[in-house]
Design a protein around this motif. Structure first.
Motif, PDB file in Angstrom:
ATOM      1  N   ALA A   1      47.233  32.254  45.619  1.00  0.00           N
ATOM      2  CA  ALA A   1      49.085  31.468  44.284  1.00  0.00           C
ATOM      3  C   ALA A   1      49.191  30.808  45.229  1.00  0.00           C
ATOM      4  CB  ALA A   1      49.910  32.714  44.159  1.00  0.00           C
ATOM      5  N   PHE A   2      49.407  30.712  46.092  1.00  0.00           N
ATOM      6  CA  PHE A   2      49.283  29.276  46.993  1.00  0.00           C
ATOM      7  C   PHE A   2      49.463  28.550  47.202  1.00  0.00           C
ATOM      8  CE2 PHE A   2      52.733  31.946  49.527  1.00  0.00           C
ATOM      9  CZ  PHE A   2      53.387  31.538  49.417  1.00  0.00           C
ATOM     10  N   HIS A   3      47.771  27.728  47.076  1.00  0.00           N
ATOM     11  CA  HIS A   3      46.510  27.862  46.585  1.00  0.00           C
ATOM     12  C   HIS A   3      46.829  26.479  44.993  1.00  0.00           C
ATOM     13  CE1 HIS A   3      43.377  26.721  49.174  1.00  0.00           C
ATOM     14  NE2 HIS A   3      43.828  27.854  49.734  1.00  0.00           N
ATOM     15  N   ALA A   4      47.386  27.664  44.398  1.00  0.00           N
ATOM     16  CA  ALA A   4      47.440  27.121  42.568  1.00  0.00           C
ATOM     17  C   ALA A   4      48.840  26.885  42.397  1.00  0.00           C
ATOM     18  CB  ALA A   4      47.635  28.383  41.385  1.00  0.00           C
TER      19      ALA A   4
ATOM     20  N   THR B   1      49.861  46.473  37.317  1.00  0.00           N
ATOM     21  CA  THR B   1      48.218  46.624  37.935  1.00  0.00           C
ATOM     22  C   THR B   1      47.242  46.358  37.714  1.00  0.00           C
ATOM     23  OG1 THR B   1      49.081  47.777  40.036  1.00  0.00           O
ATOM     24  CG2 THR B   1      47.279  47.484  40.404  1.00  0.00           C
ATOM     25  N   MET B   2      47.212  47.457  36.482  1.00  0.00           N
ATOM     26  CA  MET B   2      46.264  47.094  35.493  1.00  0.00           C
ATOM     27  C   MET B   2      46.052  45.529  34.366  1.00  0.00           C
ATOM     28  SD  MET B   2      44.211  49.596  36.260  1.00  0.00           S
ATOM     29  CE  MET B   2      43.013  48.948  34.777  1.00  0.00           C
ATOM     30  N   LEU B   3      47.289  45.450  33.936  1.00  0.00           N
ATOM     31  CA  LEU B   3      47.349  43.820  33.684  1.00  0.00           C
ATOM     32  C   LEU B   3      47.149  43.343  34.449  1.00  0.00           C
ATOM     33  CD1 LEU B   3      48.345  42.239  30.872  1.00  0.00           C
ATOM     34  CD2 LEU B   3      50.530  42.301  31.835  1.00  0.00           C
ATOM     35  N   SER B   4      47.942  42.874  35.657  1.00  0.00           N
ATOM     36  CA  SER B   4      47.459  41.693  36.733  1.00  0.00           C
ATOM     37  C   SER B   4      45.431  42.060  37.101  1.00  0.00           C
ATOM     38  CB  SER B   4      47.784  41.649  38.019  1.00  0.00           C
ATOM     39  OG  SER B   4      47.822  40.889  39.070  1.00  0.00           O
TER      40      SER B   4
ATOM     41  N   SER C   1      47.328  28.458  35.572  1.00  0.00           N
ATOM     42  CA  SER C   1      48.685  29.114  34.831  1.00  0.00           C
ATOM     43  C   SER C   1      47.943  30.705  34.750  1.00  0.00           C
ATOM     44  CB  SER C   1      47.837  28.561  33.324  1.00  0.00           C
ATOM     45  OG  SER C   1      48.875  27.445  32.759  1.00  0.00           O
ATOM     46  N   PHE C   2      46.326  30.938  34.900  1.00  0.00           N
ATOM     47  CA  PHE C   2      46.252  32.804  35.069  1.00  0.00           C
ATOM     48  C   PHE C   2      46.541  33.025  35.868  1.00  0.00           C
ATOM     49  CE2 PHE C   2      43.768  32.084  30.713  1.00  0.00           C
ATOM     50  CZ  PHE C   2      43.653  33.309  30.238  1.00  0.00           C
TER      51      PHE C   2
END
Length: 269
Positions: free
Chosen positions: A133-136, A214-217, A240-241
């Motif tokens: 996420a930090f990379h994104a 968790t399952m959604l992620s 975005s994803f």
């Protein structure tokens, strides 16, 4: 004793985040010392021979501890000052959270020997996807900077750190490497969670807030990797994803534990 370690670790993180990029050796050594202090404090605070202290603050602190290690290792191969400026201040805050929100103690007697491994794998998955996420975020800023007119570009420390990042294509390869590894760990987390759910509740899944998020992620990251392989997804779609999947994962445990512990004042079952 561990309180002093938490505070010292936070100080090292803050100092290293503020040092100029040319102090590369000092940053590397200071980050390593802060990381060791952080890990020692977590071990002293959370782990005993017969129990484990758990809660949203300790989980978040542990996640950021592993994220700092991932940054430190990556920075040996690439110049990632932008990642340093994002990760270390967050780690400085995260390292102090268990002092304010200590969580609850889980007795390990009577639990499966694999239970601590389930926790460890979950933290590794969280940490890997946190770095992703930090990379994104860095990639989004890097791409935005490329489209900014030269006469309005900023020249501050963070802007200079963005300029020193590897090329976008290299950053993208690193991003999907992290997501792929994080997805593998998250899959192991889900599978091991099924085992413990059967032991505790006599059913494969207990459909609660944590399980659903968790399952959604897991689904979002799986779709992203499939889209990357079969449709060549990249750029804003990939970012975005990644950020949506990470936010969902953050809500799965940290968010739910925060509500239970801080808002509802309920400990762990």
């Amino acid at each position: 004793m561990y309180i002093c370690l938490f505070i010292l670790a936070a100080l090292f993180y803050v100092v290293c985040a503020c040092l100029p990029p040319k102090k590369r050796l000092a940053i590397s050594l200071g980050t390593l010392i802060g990381w060791l202090l952080h890990g020692g404090a977590l071990w002293a605070d959370a782990i005993t021979s017969n129990s484990l202290r758990m809660g949203f603050a300790i989980m978040l602190s542990g996640t950021l501890w592993i994220s700092v290690a991932a940054y430190w290792l990556e920075n040996r191969n690439f110049t990632l000052d932008g990642l340093r400026i994002l990760v270390l201040p967050c780690a400085a805050v995260g390292v102090l959270l268990p002092l304010v929100f200590p969580g609850s103690v889980i007795e390990l007697a009577g639990r499966s020997m694999l239970f601590p491994w389930h926790i460890a794998i979950a933290m590794l998955a969280y940490s890997t996807l946190t770095i992703a996420a930090f990379h994104a975020i860095l990639m989004a800023l890097q791409e935005s900077k490329l489209h900014t007119r030269l006469n309005v570009q900023k020249t501050g420390l963070f802007a200079m750190a963005i300029d020193r990042l590897p090329a976008l294509l290299t950053m993208e390869k690193l991003l999907f490497r992290l997501i792929g590894f994080g997805f593998f760990l998250l899959t192991l987390t889900v599978l091991s969670g099924v085992i413990f759910s059967e032991e505790l509740f006599r059913q494969a899944f207990k459909w609660e807030h944590k399980t659903i998020f968790t399952m959604l992620s897991w689904l979002l990251f799986g779709i992203l990797l499939a889209g990357r392989k079969w449709r060549g997804w990249r750029g804003k779609t990939a970012l975005s994803f990644t950020l949506t999947g990470f936010t969902t994962l953050l809500l799965a445990y940290v968010g739910s534990r925060f509500v239970l512990e801080v808002v509802l004042h309920r400990g762990l079952a």
